[in-house]
Every structure is written in structure tokens, then in C-alpha cells.
Design a protein around this motif. Structure first.
Motif, PDB file in Angstrom:
ATOM      1  N   UNK A  67       0.829  -1.210   0.000  1.00  0.00           N
ATOM      2  CA  UNK A  67       0.000   0.000   0.000  1.00  0.00           C
ATOM      3  C   UNK A  67       0.862   1.259   0.000  1.00  0.00           C
ATOM      4  N   UNK A  68       1.974   1.221   0.720  1.00  0.00           N
ATOM      5  CA  UNK A  68       2.841   2.402   0.798  1.00  0.00           C
ATOM      6  C   UNK A  68       3.722   2.575  -0.432  1.00  0.00           C
ATOM      7  N   UNK A  69       3.858   1.519  -1.240  1.00  0.00           N
ATOM      8  CA  UNK A  69       4.718   1.591  -2.408  1.00  0.00           C
ATOM      9  C   UNK A  69       6.118   1.061  -2.166  1.00  0.00           C
ATOM     10  N   UNK A  70       6.425   0.726  -0.881  1.00  0.00           N
ATOM     11  CA  UNK A  70       7.769   0.245  -0.579  1.00  0.00           C
ATOM     12  C   UNK A  70       8.042  -1.134  -1.175  1.00  0.00           C
ATOM     13  N   UNK A  71       6.998  -1.946  -1.301  1.00  0.00           N
ATOM     14  CA  UNK A  71       7.206  -3.273  -1.868  1.00  0.00           C
ATOM     15  C   UNK A  71       7.556  -3.183  -3.352  1.00  0.00           C
ATOM     16  N   UNK A  72       6.850  -2.310  -4.061  1.00  0.00           N
ATOM     17  CA  UNK A  72       7.174  -2.092  -5.474  1.00  0.00           C
ATOM     18  C   UNK A  72       8.583  -1.528  -5.614  1.00  0.00           C
ATOM     19  N   UNK A  73       8.918  -0.578  -4.740  1.00  0.00           N
ATOM     20  CA  UNK A  73      10.261   0.002  -4.770  1.00  0.00           C
ATOM     21  C   UNK A  73      11.327  -1.059  -4.519  1.00  0.00           C
ATOM     22  N   UNK A  74      11.031  -2.024  -3.627  1.00  0.00           N
ATOM     23  CA  UNK A  74      11.979  -3.094  -3.336  1.00  0.00           C
ATOM     24  C   UNK A  74      12.165  -3.995  -4.552  1.00  0.00           C
ATOM     25  N   UNK A  75      11.088  -4.242  -5.272  1.00  0.00           N
ATOM     26  CA  UNK A  75      11.180  -5.066  -6.478  1.00  0.00           C
ATOM     27  C   UNK A  75      11.989  -4.372  -7.569  1.00  0.00           C
ATOM     28  N   UNK A  76      11.932  -3.057  -7.573  1.00  0.00           N
ATOM     29  CA  UNK A  76      12.645  -2.272  -8.584  1.00  0.00           C
ATOM     30  C   UNK A  76      14.069  -1.915  -8.147  1.00  0.00           C
ATOM     31  N   UNK A  77      14.421  -2.276  -6.922  1.00  0.00           N
ATOM     32  CA  UNK A  77      15.756  -2.003  -6.390  1.00  0.00           C
ATOM     33  C   UNK A  77      16.697  -3.104  -6.874  1.00  0.00           C
ATOM     34  N   UNK A 100      17.604   0.100   1.710  1.00  0.00           N
ATOM     35  CA  UNK A 100      16.589  -0.720   1.046  1.00  0.00           C
ATOM     36  C   UNK A 100      15.189  -0.329   1.528  1.00  0.00           C
ATOM     37  N   UNK A 101      14.210  -0.281   0.623  1.00  0.00           N
ATOM     38  CA  UNK A 101      12.845   0.128   1.002  1.00  0.00           C
ATOM     39  C   UNK A 101      12.186  -0.766   2.048  1.00  0.00           C
ATOM     40  N   UNK A 102      12.647  -2.012   2.189  1.00  0.00           N
ATOM     41  CA  UNK A 102      12.028  -2.935   3.155  1.00  0.00           C
ATOM     42  C   UNK A 102      12.833  -3.080   4.442  1.00  0.00           C
ATOM     43  N   UNK A 103      13.912  -2.309   4.571  1.00  0.00           N
ATOM     44  CA  UNK A 103      14.764  -2.467   5.757  1.00  0.00           C
ATOM     45  C   UNK A 103      13.976  -2.259   7.055  1.00  0.00           C
ATOM     46  N   UNK A 104      13.320  -1.133   7.182  1.00  0.00           N
ATOM     47  CA  UNK A 104      12.611  -0.825   8.426  1.00  0.00           C
ATOM     48  C   UNK A 104      11.435  -1.766   8.672  1.00  0.00           C
ATOM     49  N   UNK A 159       7.484   2.158 -14.803  1.00  0.00           N
ATOM     50  CA  UNK A 159       8.211   2.023 -13.541  1.00  0.00           C
ATOM     51  C   UNK A 159       9.709   2.052 -13.824  1.00  0.00           C
ATOM     52  N   UNK A 160      10.430   2.697 -12.939  1.00  0.00           N
ATOM     53  CA  UNK A 160      11.867   2.825 -13.124  1.00  0.00           C
ATOM     54  C   UNK A 160      12.584   1.971 -12.095  1.00  0.00           C
ATOM     55  N   UNK A 161      13.683   1.329 -12.521  1.00  0.00           N
ATOM     56  CA  UNK A 161      14.432   0.458 -11.622  1.00  0.00           C
ATOM     57  C   UNK A 161      15.911   0.802 -11.684  1.00  0.00           C
ATOM     58  N   UNK A 162      16.676   0.163 -10.789  1.00  0.00           N
ATOM     59  CA  UNK A 162      18.109   0.434 -10.700  1.00  0.00           C
ATOM     60  C   UNK A 162      18.432   1.189  -9.431  1.00  0.00           C
ATOM     61  N   UNK A 163      19.709   1.293  -9.120  1.00  0.00           N
ATOM     62  CA  UNK A 163      20.141   1.961  -7.890  1.00  0.00           C
ATOM     63  C   UNK A 163      19.667   3.403  -7.833  1.00  0.00           C
ATOM     64  N   UNK A 164      19.601   4.059  -8.982  1.00  0.00           N
ATOM     65  CA  UNK A 164      19.173   5.465  -9.030  1.00  0.00           C
ATOM     66  C   UNK A 164      17.956   5.643  -9.923  1.00  0.00           C
ATOM     67  N   UNK A 165      17.147   4.571 -10.044  1.00  0.00           N
ATOM     68  CA  UNK A 165      15.950   4.623 -10.903  1.00  0.00           C
ATOM     69  C   UNK A 165      16.298   5.077 -12.314  1.00  0.00           C
ATOM     70  N   UNK A 166      17.450   4.655 -12.812  1.00  0.00           N
ATOM     71  CA  UNK A 166      17.905   5.176 -14.094  1.00  0.00           C
ATOM     72  C   UNK A 166      17.313   4.466 -15.303  1.00  0.00           C
TER      73      UNK A 166
END
Length: 203
Positions: A67-77, A100-104, A159-166
């Protein structure tokens, strides 16, 4: 000669003894049966409680991070064939690094409770003809009492992926080493749908 016969109580005594013995035997059997059933049941109940707690924690984590978007961000990391900051094999051996988006969320759900976990991502391959997976976190082999929870996440072409969403998935997904190819071959709108599965168990 007339002999007087007095009543003999020995038959009644034997009957009473037999009844008492039968009652004791039945009581002993009932007790033994219940004792045998209770011991494994108690352990099973305890294990089930731990499993339920781990399952609830995993499901809550997936729901809130999706819901927060962190899971999607983790998949794109993900970059160059591995999750950013992963080990030599490209995966995490425990809670991912602080960036990492899922660290916390993972630290709060599992890290402080002595719970080990694996995270696997399942996605369609070969144009949807089969399903394969990639490991995000590998903390070892789950126990028999491990709990699982999963959720599906849609990834889109922009959706953008990579260390810097490049990188953009629709343009560079297959060329830049993203683990999943576009489901329909183009990925311009809906890139693919993956299933994130957490397996958690008490250490």
C-alpha cells in the motif's frame, strides 16, 4: 439331620471386587488415552501459535508495504542482475541494508523477534508458459513449522528500476538485466505481475 445354611456374602464381595477392578481399568485407559493425546496436541498448539504469529506478521508486512509503495520500490531495487546491495550471489542474507525500502518494515516485523525469513519473487517466463522465481532474501532452510504469506504486485512499463531509478522497465527491462521480462513481450503499459512470497520461522 437338618443343617442350617447361613447366607454366604463371598459372591457379593467377588462381584464388587470385579466391578471395582473393571472401573479402575476403564478409568486408567481413559486417562492413558487423554494423556497420549494431550502431549503432542500441546506441542502442536504451541507450534501453531508461533506459526500463526509469523503468518500474520508476514501478511501485514506485505499488505502495508504494498500500500505504501515500498514493496514495489523493493522489487525495482535491482540492477545488473542482482538486488542492489545484495551479496556476491545478488541476494540478501538477512535484513537488507538501511537504504533498502524494506529495511525498516522487515526489522520491525522479524528482526527484533528472532524470526528468520526468506523472500522469493515469482514471475511469468517464456511468454507466460511457465513460472520461475528469484530470491530476494535467503536466511536458510525453513523449519517444518514455517509460515508463508504472499501478495501479487503489478509492475508497469513506466516504472523505473536500478540503484538510481535510471532505467525504465518498458524500454530497458530485458537489456539492463532486470530479472523479469515483459509478460506480453512489450511491457509498454502493464509490464508484468509478480508474486512476492515470505516464508518465516522461529529461530
Amino acid at each position: 439331620m437338618f443343617v442350617e445354611h447361613f447366607p454366604d456374602d463371598r459372591g457379593q464381595a467377588h462381584t464388587l471386587e470385579a466391578f471395582t477392578a473393571a472401573l479402575l481399568l476403564v478409568t486408567g485407559l481413559i486417562f492413558a488415552t487423554q494423556a497420549t493425546a494431550v502431549t503432542p496436541l500441546s506441542a502442536s498448539t504451541s507450534n501453531q501459535h508461533v506459526e500463526n504469529q509469523a503468518s500474520i506478521a508476514a501478511q501485514d508486512l506485505l499488505a502495508t508495504t504494498e500500500e505504501s509503495g515500498n514493496l514495489t520500490a523493493a522489487l525495482l531495487y535491482y540492477d545488473n542482475g542482482s538486488f542492489v546491495g545484495g551479496g556476491d550471489d545478488g541476494i540478501y542474507a538477512g535484513v537488507p541494508p538501511e537504504t533498502h525500502p524494506l529495511h525498516d518494515p522487515l526489522t520491525e516485523a522479524f528482526g527484533e523477534r528472532q524470526v528468520a525469513f526468506d523472500i522469493d519473487v515469482y514471475y511469468p517466463a517464456d511468454g507466460g508458459n511457465r513460472t520461475t522465481d528469484v530470491e530476494m532474501v535467503d536466511m536458510g532452510s525453513p523449519t517444518d513449522n514455517a509460515a508463508t504469506a504472499s501478495i501479487r504486485v503489478a509492475l508497469y512499463g513506466d516504472d523505473r528500476f536500478g540503484a538510481d531509478d535510471q532505467y525504465e522497465l518498458a524500454k530497458n527491462g530485458s537489456n539492463e538485466g532486470y530479472f523479469a521480462a515483459p509478460a506480453d513481450g512489450t511491457g509498454e503499459v502493464l509490464y508484468t505481475v509478480v508474486e512476492v512470497r515470505i516464508t518465516a520461522w522461529q529461530m
